[in-house]
Motif scaffolding. Structure first.
Motif, PDB file in Angstrom:
ATOM      1  N   GLY A 299      -2.276  15.977  27.956  1.00  0.00           N
ATOM      2  CA  GLY A 299      -2.760  16.956  26.735  1.00  0.00           C
ATOM      3  C   GLY A 299      -1.630  17.650  26.426  1.00  0.00           C
ATOM      4  O   GLY A 299      -0.428  17.540  26.737  1.00  0.00           O
ATOM      5  N   TRP A 300      -1.894  18.352  25.239  1.00  0.00           N
ATOM      6  CA  TRP A 300      -0.937  18.815  24.448  1.00  0.00           C
ATOM      7  C   TRP A 300      -1.515  20.539  24.118  1.00  0.00           C
ATOM      8  O   TRP A 300      -2.559  20.641  23.451  1.00  0.00           O
ATOM      9  CB  TRP A 300      -0.524  18.604  23.082  1.00  0.00           C
TER      10      TRP A 300
ATOM     11  N   GLU B 101      -4.872  10.679  18.772  1.00  0.00           N
ATOM     12  CA  GLU B 101      -5.944  11.582  19.224  1.00  0.00           C
ATOM     13  C   GLU B 101      -6.730  11.784  17.788  1.00  0.00           C
ATOM     14  O   GLU B 101      -7.965  12.210  18.034  1.00  0.00           O
ATOM     15  CB  GLU B 101      -5.414  12.873  19.708  1.00  0.00           C
ATOM     16  N   ARG B 102      -6.180  12.027  16.568  1.00  0.00           N
ATOM     17  CA  ARG B 102      -6.704  12.505  15.261  1.00  0.00           C
ATOM     18  C   ARG B 102      -7.317  13.454  15.042  1.00  0.00           C
ATOM     19  O   ARG B 102      -7.978  14.061  14.204  1.00  0.00           O
ATOM     20  CB  ARG B 102      -7.856  11.283  15.080  1.00  0.00           C
ATOM     21  N   LEU B 103      -7.347  14.527  16.318  1.00  0.00           N
ATOM     22  CA  LEU B 103      -7.898  15.899  16.269  1.00  0.00           C
ATOM     23  C   LEU B 103      -7.105  16.976  16.979  1.00  0.00           C
ATOM     24  O   LEU B 103      -6.597  16.740  18.231  1.00  0.00           O
ATOM     25  CB  LEU B 103      -9.335  15.811  16.968  1.00  0.00           C
ATOM     26  N   VAL B 104      -6.936  18.140  16.261  1.00  0.00           N
ATOM     27  CA  VAL B 104      -6.318  19.178  16.672  1.00  0.00           C
ATOM     28  C   VAL B 104      -7.522  20.299  16.569  1.00  0.00           C
ATOM     29  O   VAL B 104      -7.923  20.626  15.749  1.00  0.00           O
ATOM     30  CB  VAL B 104      -5.162  19.802  15.974  1.00  0.00           C
ATOM     31  N   ALA B 105      -7.782  20.871  18.047  1.00  0.00           N
ATOM     32  CA  ALA B 105      -9.008  21.762  18.089  1.00  0.00           C
ATOM     33  C   ALA B 105      -7.991  23.015  17.823  1.00  0.00           C
ATOM     34  O   ALA B 105      -6.957  23.532  18.535  1.00  0.00           O
ATOM     35  CB  ALA B 105      -9.526  21.741  19.148  1.00  0.00           C
TER      36      ALA B 105
ATOM     37  N   VAL C  23     -10.465  26.793  25.719  1.00  0.00           N
ATOM     38  CA  VAL C  23      -9.345  25.637  26.087  1.00  0.00           C
ATOM     39  C   VAL C  23      -9.719  24.838  27.182  1.00  0.00           C
ATOM     40  O   VAL C  23      -9.720  23.473  27.231  1.00  0.00           O
ATOM     41  CB  VAL C  23      -8.213  26.212  26.211  1.00  0.00           C
ATOM     42  N   ARG C  24     -10.362  25.454  28.363  1.00  0.00           N
ATOM     43  CA  ARG C  24     -10.730  24.554  29.350  1.00  0.00           C
ATOM     44  C   ARG C  24     -11.944  23.685  28.969  1.00  0.00           C
ATOM     45  O   ARG C  24     -11.752  22.403  29.476  1.00  0.00           O
ATOM     46  CB  ARG C  24     -11.115  25.569  30.654  1.00  0.00           C
ATOM     47  N   THR C  25     -12.724  24.176  28.425  1.00  0.00           N
ATOM     48  CA  THR C  25     -13.814  23.270  27.967  1.00  0.00           C
ATOM     49  C   THR C  25     -13.508  22.166  27.059  1.00  0.00           C
ATOM     50  O   THR C  25     -14.038  21.087  27.031  1.00  0.00           O
ATOM     51  CB  THR C  25     -14.890  24.231  27.323  1.00  0.00           C
ATOM     52  N   LEU C  26     -12.605  22.487  26.038  1.00  0.00           N
ATOM     53  CA  LEU C  26     -11.989  21.451  25.136  1.00  0.00           C
ATOM     54  C   LEU C  26     -11.431  20.390  25.925  1.00  0.00           C
ATOM     55  O   LEU C  26     -11.511  19.173  25.754  1.00  0.00           O
ATOM     56  CB  LEU C  26     -11.194  22.026  24.170  1.00  0.00           C
ATOM     57  N   PHE C  27     -10.525  20.783  26.635  1.00  0.00           N
ATOM     58  CA  PHE C  27      -9.959  19.814  27.592  1.00  0.00           C
ATOM     59  C   PHE C  27     -10.626  18.924  28.629  1.00  0.00           C
ATOM     60  O   PHE C  27     -10.682  17.628  28.418  1.00  0.00           O
ATOM     61  CB  PHE C  27      -8.812  20.421  28.514  1.00  0.00           C
ATOM     62  N   GLU C  28     -11.715  19.454  28.869  1.00  0.00           N
ATOM     63  CA  GLU C  28     -12.771  18.762  29.677  1.00  0.00           C
ATOM     64  C   GLU C  28     -13.707  18.077  29.167  1.00  0.00           C
ATOM     65  O   GLU C  28     -14.051  16.858  29.515  1.00  0.00           O
ATOM     66  CB  GLU C  28     -13.545  19.821  30.640  1.00  0.00           C
ATOM     67  N   SER C  29     -13.676  18.324  27.785  1.00  0.00           N
ATOM     68  CA  SER C  29     -14.515  17.385  26.910  1.00  0.00           C
ATOM     69  C   SER C  29     -13.880  16.311  26.284  1.00  0.00           C
ATOM     70  O   SER C  29     -14.437  15.322  25.672  1.00  0.00           O
ATOM     71  CB  SER C  29     -15.016  18.367  25.851  1.00  0.00           C
ATOM     72  N   GLY C  30     -12.676  16.131  26.644  1.00  0.00           N
ATOM     73  CA  GLY C  30     -11.753  15.199  26.174  1.00  0.00           C
ATOM     74  C   GLY C  30     -10.762  15.328  24.856  1.00  0.00           C
ATOM     75  O   GLY C  30      -9.888  14.490  24.610  1.00  0.00           O
ATOM     76  N   VAL C  31     -10.863  16.511  24.330  1.00  0.00           N
ATOM     77  CA  VAL C  31      -9.884  16.879  23.373  1.00  0.00           C
ATOM     78  C   VAL C  31      -8.477  16.802  23.957  1.00  0.00           C
ATOM     79  O   VAL C  31      -8.448  17.426  25.128  1.00  0.00           O
ATOM     80  CB  VAL C  31     -10.285  17.971  22.669  1.00  0.00           C
ATOM     81  N   ARG C  32      -7.469  16.480  23.391  1.00  0.00           N
ATOM     82  CA  ARG C  32      -6.278  16.403  23.950  1.00  0.00           C
ATOM     83  C   ARG C  32      -5.156  17.296  23.231  1.00  0.00           C
ATOM     84  O   ARG C  32      -3.886  17.337  23.548  1.00  0.00           O
ATOM     85  CB  ARG C  32      -5.758  15.159  24.088  1.00  0.00           C
ATOM     86  N   LEU C  33      -5.374  17.701  21.823  1.00  0.00           N
ATOM     87  CA  LEU C  33      -4.612  18.736  21.386  1.00  0.00           C
ATOM     88  C   LEU C  33      -5.243  19.952  20.942  1.00  0.00           C
ATOM     89  O   LEU C  33      -6.054  20.003  20.207  1.00  0.00           O
ATOM     90  CB  LEU C  33      -3.982  18.002  19.794  1.00  0.00           C
ATOM     91  N   VAL C  34      -4.718  20.962  21.656  1.00  0.00           N
ATOM     92  CA  VAL C  34      -5.475  22.337  21.433  1.00  0.00           C
ATOM     93  C   VAL C  34      -4.441  23.436  20.834  1.00  0.00           C
ATOM     94  O   VAL C  34      -3.541  23.455  21.679  1.00  0.00           O
ATOM     95  CB  VAL C  34      -6.004  22.770  22.782  1.00  0.00           C
ATOM     96  N   GLU C  35      -4.581  23.998  19.852  1.00  0.00           N
ATOM     97  CA  GLU C  35      -3.877  25.146  19.490  1.00  0.00           C
ATOM     98  C   GLU C  35      -4.380  26.558  19.729  1.00  0.00           C
ATOM     99  O   GLU C  35      -5.743  26.546  19.304  1.00  0.00           O
ATOM    100  CB  GLU C  35      -3.567  24.759  17.789  1.00  0.00           C
ATOM    101  N   ILE C  36      -3.676  27.246  20.221  1.00  0.00           N
ATOM    102  CA  ILE C  36      -4.239  28.648  20.331  1.00  0.00           C
ATOM    103  C   ILE C  36      -3.760  29.616  19.481  1.00  0.00           C
ATOM    104  O   ILE C  36      -2.211  29.633  19.457  1.00  0.00           O
ATOM    105  CB  ILE C  36      -4.083  29.475  21.674  1.00  0.00           C
ATOM    106  N   SER C  37      -4.265  30.261  18.309  1.00  0.00           N
ATOM    107  CA  SER C  37      -3.496  30.845  17.395  1.00  0.00           C
ATOM    108  C   SER C  37      -3.103  32.197  17.824  1.00  0.00           C
ATOM    109  O   SER C  37      -3.863  33.009  18.874  1.00  0.00           O
ATOM    110  CB  SER C  37      -4.765  31.366  16.190  1.00  0.00           C
TER     111      SER C  37
END
Length: 200
Positions: free
Chosen positions: A61-62, A11-15, A26-40
């Motif tokens: 997704g992760w 994936e090369r990208l962690v949001a 988070v919902r927007t990022l997943f819908e846009s195709g981002v697959r690794l999302v970190e919530i601080s």
């Protein structure tokens, strides 16, 4: 399901999500195709957000937790359904997370911290703050550690992401340049970032 290490390589990208609009972001990022999302964990009710969204995460997704600093942070993240963790430093919490079954992207800046994080079992290393030394610092660390998967974080925008990936980073972590001032335009920013990392 692929491993966390493989997901980073693919994936090369962690949001990185922080702030009051974490659920919608988070919902927007997943819908846009981002697959690794970190919530601080610095976000309001971060574990509650993870618990709410864990069941909505795409099959590939992760959803992870960021800024883990204590064993209690790790235990809470696991209970909420997080699938990976990110630490700001190479401390004993990295080992606790790994032993608990939660893969870790561990924060490092120096060669000593690299060795410490690897000793704790970190799957990948968050080079933070990347803006401090830039791509030259990444190249310097990769000389003695060519096999180590580094993920630069901190001050990484579209242009910097391309440079870091070309210099050998396995992925990049992007917060403020991606999130901007809020949800407005987030989907477009996410798509531009995904195009940039794909074209490295």
């Amino acid at each position: 399901m692929v491993s966390f290490s493989t997901a980073l390589e693919t994936e090369r990208l962690v949001a990185i999500v922080r702030g009051d609009d974490a659920r919608a972001a988070v919902r927007t990022l997943f819908e846009s195709g981002v697959r690794l999302v970190e919530i601080s964990l610095t976000s309001p009710d971060a574990l509650g957000v993870i618990a709410d969204l864990a069941g909505e995460t795409p099959e590939d997704g992760w959803l992870g937790v960021g800024t883990i600093r204590t064993p209690e942070d790790v235990d809470g993240a696991l209970a909420a359904g997080a699938r990976f963790a990110v630490s700001p430093a190479a401390t004993a919490v990295v080992g606790h997370s790994v032993r608990s079954g939660l893969p870790v992207l561990a924060g490092v800046l120096t060669p000593t911290e690299v060795e410490t994080a690897l000793g704790h079992g970190a799957q990948a290393l968050k080079l933070f703050p990347a803006s401090l030394g830039g791509v030259d610092h990444l190249k310097a660390l990769r000389a003695p550690f060519p096999e180590v998967p580094f993920v630069p974080v901190g001050g990484v925008g579209v242009d910097e992401a391309v440079v870091y990936l070309k210099a050998g980073a396995v992925a990049v972590g992007v917060g403020s340049p991606l999130m901007g001032s809020g949800l407005s335009g987030l989907a477009d920013r996410a798509r531009r970032m995904l195009e940039a990392v794909a074209a490295r």
